[in-house]
Write a protein that holds these residues in place. Structure first.
Motif, PDB file in Angstrom:
ATOM      1  N   ASN A  85       0.861  -1.182   0.000  1.00 51.94           N
ATOM      2  CA  ASN A  85       0.000   0.000   0.000  1.00 51.94           C
ATOM      3  C   ASN A  85       0.899   1.235   0.000  1.00 51.94           C
ATOM      4  N   PRO A  87       2.557   4.823  -0.329  1.00 48.68           N
ATOM      5  CA  PRO A  87       2.065   6.201  -0.185  1.00 48.68           C
ATOM      6  C   PRO A  87       2.279   6.998  -1.468  1.00 48.68           C
ATOM      7  N   THR A  90      -1.214  13.408  -3.977  1.00 50.18           N
ATOM      8  CA  THR A  90      -2.162  13.858  -4.997  1.00 50.18           C
ATOM      9  C   THR A  90      -1.694  15.177  -5.597  1.00 50.18           C
ATOM     10  N   GLU A  94      -1.850  16.356  -1.156  1.00 51.50           N
ATOM     11  CA  GLU A  94      -2.344  15.538  -0.053  1.00 51.50           C
ATOM     12  C   GLU A  94      -1.688  14.155  -0.087  1.00 51.50           C
ATOM     13  N   LEU A  95      -1.229  13.668   1.063  1.00 61.68           N
ATOM     14  CA  LEU A  95      -0.607  12.350   1.151  1.00 61.68           C
ATOM     15  C   LEU A  95      -1.675  11.301   1.414  1.00 61.68           C
ATOM     16  N   CYS A  96      -1.719  10.282   0.566  1.00 65.94           N
ATOM     17  CA  CYS A  96      -2.643   9.164   0.772  1.00 65.94           C
ATOM     18  C   CYS A  96      -1.953   7.893   0.273  1.00 65.94           C
ATOM     19  N   HIS A  97      -2.683   6.807   0.210  1.00 63.17           N
ATOM     20  CA  HIS A  97      -2.111   5.530  -0.207  1.00 63.17           C
ATOM     21  C   HIS A  97      -2.860   4.995  -1.423  1.00 63.17           C
ATOM     22  N   ASP A 100      -6.363   3.788  -1.016  1.00 59.81           N
ATOM     23  CA  ASP A 100      -7.392   4.822  -0.891  1.00 59.81           C
ATOM     24  C   ASP A 100      -8.072   5.090  -2.233  1.00 59.81           C
TER      25      ASP A 100
END
Length: 103
Positions: A85, A87, A90, A94-97, A100
């Motif tokens: 998963n 990281p 965007t 924005e930091l997401c995985h 997500d």
């Protein structure tokens, strides 16, 4: 165990590199510039060796390389096992995985 081996390898290469940089500065400069030709960073007039060359084999360099190599350990994928998963950032910063985005 893998992190310890990577730590030893990167530390040894940084110590050897720093020693060579002190003993043979011109040879190391030529070598680093030759490596830079592959990425074409030498073609940028605003990117001179004097600005970034001395940072090679420094403590910050060691920290960065360790961080990248350790991160790659976590991102390995093996057949029959769950995918990592990873990281991601965007376009909005924005930091997401990756998981997500799949939800």
């Amino acid at each position: 165990l893998q992190k310890i081996l990577i730590l030893l390898q990167v530390t040894l290469s940084a110590v050897v590199g720093k020693t060579l940089m002190i003993l043979f500065p011109n040879a190391v400069k030529r070598y680093i510039l030759k490596m830079g030709e592959k990425s074409r960073m030498n073609q940028n007039p605003k990117f001179s060796y004097e600005n970034w060359g001395p940072t090679f084999f420094s403590f910050k360099y060691l920290q960065f390389v360790l961080k990248v190599k350790w991160k790659r350990l976590e991102d390995e994928a093996f057949e029959g096992h769950p995918a990592p998963n990873t990281p991601v950032v965007t376009l909005g910063g924005e930091l997401c995985h990756v998981l997500d985005f799949m939800k």
